[in-house]
Design a protein around this motif. Structure first.
Motif, PDB file in Angstrom:
ATOM      1  N   TYR A  19       0.297  32.326  50.329  1.00 17.38           N
ATOM      2  CA  TYR A  19       0.704  33.072  51.521  1.00 17.38           C
ATOM      3  C   TYR A  19      -0.465  33.177  52.502  1.00 17.38           C
ATOM      4  CZ  TYR A  19       3.436  36.267  54.286  1.00 17.38           C
ATOM      5  OH  TYR A  19       4.165  36.820  55.308  1.00 17.38           O
ATOM      6  N   TYR A  26       0.905  34.628  64.590  1.00 24.48           N
ATOM      7  CA  TYR A  26       1.794  34.905  65.728  1.00 24.48           C
ATOM      8  C   TYR A  26       1.010  34.635  67.007  1.00 24.48           C
ATOM      9  CZ  TYR A  26       3.983  37.142  61.785  1.00 24.48           C
ATOM     10  OH  TYR A  26       4.511  37.364  60.536  1.00 24.48           O
ATOM     11  N   GLY A  44       5.012  46.658  55.772  1.00 26.36           N
ATOM     12  CA  GLY A  44       5.033  45.330  55.152  1.00 26.36           C
ATOM     13  C   GLY A  44       3.941  44.442  55.698  1.00 26.36           C
ATOM     14  N   ALA A  45       2.733  44.955  55.739  1.00 24.48           N
ATOM     15  CA  ALA A  45       1.623  44.245  56.399  1.00 24.48           C
ATOM     16  C   ALA A  45       1.178  43.017  55.632  1.00 24.48           C
ATOM     17  CB  ALA A  45       0.434  45.195  56.580  1.00 24.48           C
ATOM     18  N   GLY A  46       1.538  42.938  54.361  1.00 23.59           N
ATOM     19  CA  GLY A  46       1.157  41.777  53.563  1.00 23.59           C
ATOM     20  C   GLY A  46      -0.348  41.567  53.575  1.00 23.59           C
ATOM     21  N   ILE A  49      -1.881  39.332  58.325  1.00 21.64           N
ATOM     22  CA  ILE A  49      -1.843  38.292  59.360  1.00 21.64           C
ATOM     23  C   ILE A  49      -1.706  38.916  60.750  1.00 21.64           C
ATOM     24  CG2 ILE A  49      -0.465  36.385  60.295  1.00 21.64           C
ATOM     25  CD1 ILE A  49       0.055  35.513  57.394  1.00 21.64           C
ATOM     26  N   ASP A  65       2.363  48.386  52.547  1.00 20.62           N
ATOM     27  CA  ASP A  65       3.178  47.322  51.972  1.00 20.62           C
ATOM     28  C   ASP A  65       3.622  47.798  50.597  1.00 20.62           C
ATOM     29  OD1 ASP A  65       3.387  44.022  52.611  1.00 20.62           O
ATOM     30  OD2 ASP A  65       3.875  44.636  50.577  1.00 20.62           O
ATOM     31  N   LEU A  66       4.778  47.308  50.152  1.00 20.66           N
ATOM     32  CA  LEU A  66       5.191  47.694  48.789  1.00 20.66           C
ATOM     33  C   LEU A  66       4.417  46.912  47.743  1.00 20.66           C
ATOM     34  CD1 LEU A  66       7.082  45.349  47.370  1.00 20.66           C
ATOM     35  CD2 LEU A  66       8.910  46.464  48.602  1.00 20.66           C
ATOM     36  N   MET A  70      -0.572  41.961  47.773  1.00 14.28           N
ATOM     37  CA  MET A  70      -0.547  41.498  49.168  1.00 14.28           C
ATOM     38  C   MET A  70      -1.452  42.384  50.021  1.00 14.28           C
ATOM     39  SD  MET A  70       1.383  38.800  49.734  1.00 14.28           S
ATOM     40  CE  MET A  70       2.242  38.761  51.314  1.00 14.28           C
ATOM     41  N   ARG A  86       6.870  51.856  50.155  1.00 21.20           N
ATOM     42  CA  ARG A  86       8.031  51.182  50.740  1.00 21.20           C
ATOM     43  C   ARG A  86       8.281  51.724  52.145  1.00 21.20           C
ATOM     44  NH1 ARG A  86      11.551  48.696  47.195  1.00 21.20           N
ATOM     45  NH2 ARG A  86      13.090  48.891  48.848  1.00 21.20           N
ATOM     46  N   ALA A  87       8.816  50.886  53.004  1.00 20.80           N
ATOM     47  CA  ALA A  87       9.158  51.330  54.361  1.00 20.80           C
ATOM     48  C   ALA A  87      10.242  52.412  54.334  1.00 20.80           C
ATOM     49  CB  ALA A  87       9.641  50.135  55.191  1.00 20.80           C
ATOM     50  N   GLU A  88      10.993  52.475  53.252  1.00 20.98           N
ATOM     51  CA  GLU A  88      12.090  53.441  53.149  1.00 20.98           C
ATOM     52  C   GLU A  88      11.615  54.806  52.666  1.00 20.98           C
ATOM     53  OE1 GLU A  88      11.802  50.571  51.665  1.00 20.98           O
ATOM     54  OE2 GLU A  88      13.579  49.318  51.910  1.00 20.98           O
ATOM     55  N   ALA A 103       6.082  42.872  61.030  1.00 21.96           N
ATOM     56  CA  ALA A 103       6.046  41.429  61.295  1.00 21.96           C
ATOM     57  C   ALA A 103       6.684  40.702  60.122  1.00 21.96           C
ATOM     58  CB  ALA A 103       4.597  40.967  61.482  1.00 21.96           C
ATOM     59  N   GLN A 104       7.787  40.013  60.389  1.00 18.88           N
ATOM     60  CA  GLN A 104       8.384  39.144  59.359  1.00 18.88           C
ATOM     61  C   GLN A 104       8.754  39.952  58.114  1.00 18.88           C
ATOM     62  OE1 GLN A 104       7.857  36.018  60.744  1.00 18.88           O
ATOM     63  NE2 GLN A 104       9.016  34.819  59.300  1.00 18.88           N
ATOM     64  N   TRP A 108      13.809  42.861  54.821  1.00 16.04           N
ATOM     65  CA  TRP A 108      13.710  43.334  53.439  1.00 16.04           C
ATOM     66  C   TRP A 108      14.044  44.817  53.307  1.00 16.04           C
ATOM     67  CZ3 TRP A 108      13.602  39.776  49.959  1.00 16.04           C
ATOM     68  CH2 TRP A 108      12.914  38.584  50.158  1.00 16.04           C
TER      69      TRP A 108
HETATM   70  C1  LIG Z   1       7.200  37.805  54.644  1.00  9.08           C
HETATM   71  S1  LIG Z   1       6.001  39.009  54.210  1.00  9.08           S
HETATM   72  C2  LIG Z   1       5.309  39.499  55.801  1.00  9.08           C
HETATM   73  C3  LIG Z   1       3.889  40.002  55.669  1.00  9.08           C
HETATM   74  C4  LIG Z   1       3.135  40.204  56.975  1.00  9.08           C
HETATM   75  N1  LIG Z   1       3.731  41.245  57.773  1.00  9.08           N
HETATM   76  C5  LIG Z   1       3.044  38.925  57.781  1.00  9.08           C
HETATM   77  O1  LIG Z   1       3.382  38.933  58.984  1.00  9.08           O
HETATM   78  O2  LIG Z   1       2.599  37.918  57.233  1.00  9.08           O
HETATM   79  C6  LIG Z   1       7.015  40.400  53.821  1.00  9.08           C
HETATM   80  C7  LIG Z   1       6.177  41.573  53.305  1.00  9.08           C
HETATM   81  O3  LIG Z   1       7.016  42.719  53.236  1.00  9.08           O
HETATM   82  C8  LIG Z   1       6.759  43.405  52.041  1.00  9.08           C
HETATM   83  N2  LIG Z   1       7.974  44.188  51.756  1.00  9.08           N
HETATM   84  C9  LIG Z   1       9.162  43.739  51.298  1.00  9.08           C
HETATM   85  N3  LIG Z   1      10.043  44.736  51.219  1.00  9.08           N
HETATM   86  C10 LIG Z   1       9.390  45.864  51.662  1.00  9.08           C
HETATM   87  C11 LIG Z   1       9.779  47.217  51.820  1.00  9.08           C
HETATM   88  N4  LIG Z   1      11.014  47.624  51.527  1.00  9.08           N
HETATM   89  N5  LIG Z   1       8.849  48.088  52.275  1.00  9.08           N
HETATM   90  C12 LIG Z   1       7.587  47.677  52.568  1.00  9.08           C
HETATM   91  N6  LIG Z   1       7.163  46.401  52.441  1.00  9.08           N
HETATM   92  C13 LIG Z   1       8.069  45.496  51.998  1.00  9.08           C
HETATM   93  C14 LIG Z   1       6.410  42.319  51.027  1.00  9.08           C
HETATM   94  O4  LIG Z   1       5.647  42.814  49.965  1.00  9.08           O
HETATM   95  C15 LIG Z   1       5.624  41.345  51.900  1.00  9.08           C
HETATM   96  O5  LIG Z   1       4.238  41.627  51.906  1.00  9.08           O
END
Ligand SMILES: C[S@@+](CC[C@H](N)C(=O)[O-])C[C@H]1O[C@@H](n2cnc3c(N)ncnc32)[C@H](O)[C@@H]1O
Length: 243
Positions: A19, A26, A44-46, A49, A65-66, A70, A86-88, A103-104, A108
């Protein structure tokens, strides 16, 4: 279209290296459209990026991020405050932020819990900003065949699965504006393109990941004999204002 999840939200935890190495960033033009970010919360900053650019444009940044792995990858490079959550279910007081970004990642998030949490932690008039990179390679044989293979091998995957009307989804909590598209392209070698494919949660859901990778690389070699894959993208930005 309804939100669909063609893979597991925790899949990225095992994919951090690929990843971090190969995911697209972006365009600067995207960040230029975000306006005044003030105190910013990134969901979900992962691996960070988007965080890097956000950090230069806001008053304060908290990344969440969950996935602990990451998030930890981004935090090895930068000293932002980071929270695994979690965002929730955000561990922040109400009205703590001027901006919440994703972002991206918003596809989820469970609804309505996610939008309710984003609205709760935003100040009056604060903004939720969501964006995704989408490939614009439709019609190119290498891409169309790759998509055919994914749809055949993962019953939850369909091309355009993130083609959702987020204004309809979020209009109950936020004022909406039409989504905006920012076109761009990137060129990368086959090694990195392979790592990018491996970093996708829905690729990891395939019965035979190796067969998918081998066939997709063969198509890419044919389409790009010099080994440099040129892929057109659009970054689609959605902006919401808390009522
Ligand atoms: C596709 S990656 C995007 C990461 C980063 N934002 C980027 O632009 O590269 C999705 C991210 O969302 C996180 N994620 C998935 N479900 C989530 C949730 N319900 N709450 C918070 N983070 C979540 C994953 O762990 C992952 O790091």
């Amino acid at each position: 279209m309804a939100d669909v999840r063609p893979g597991s939200p925790t899949a990225f935890e095992a994919l951090v290296d690929d990843y971090d190495a190969a995911r697209p960033s972006y365009p600067v033009a995207l960040y230029d459209k975000l306006g005044d970010l003030g105190d910013c919360l990134e969901l979900g900053a992962g691996t960070g990026i988007a965080s890097e650019e956000l950090a230069t444009r806001c008053r304060s940044l908290v990344v969440t991020d969950l996935g602990p792995k990451m998030l930890a990858r981004g935090l090895t490079k930068h000293a932002w405050p980071g929270v695994v959550c979690r965002a929730e279910a955000l561990p922040f007081k109400g009205s703590s932020f001027d901006t919440v970004t994703g972002a991206q990642m918003w596809h989820w998030v469970d609804k309505p819990a996610g939008p309710i949490e984003a609205r709760r932690v935003l100040r009056e008039g604060g903004r939720l900003l969501l964006w995704w990179n989408e490939s614009l390679a439709d019609g190119q044989a290498w891409w169309d065949r790759q998509q055919d293979r994914l749809e055949a091998g993962n019953s939850r995957y369909r091309r355009g699965y993130r083609d959702v009307d987020y204004n309809a989804q979020l209009g109950q909590w936020f004022d909406t504006t039409p989504a905006e598209d920012i076109p761009w392209e990137r060129t990368l070698g086959l090694d990195l393109y392979e790592r990018w494919m491996r970093s996708k949660s829905y690729v990891q859901e395939l019965d035979d990941v190796e067969a998918f990778i081998a066939a997709s690389l063969a198509d890419l070699r044919e389409a790009f004999p010099d080994g440099q894959v040129v892929e057109p993208f659009v970054t689609r930005l959605w902006r919401f204002t808390a009522r």
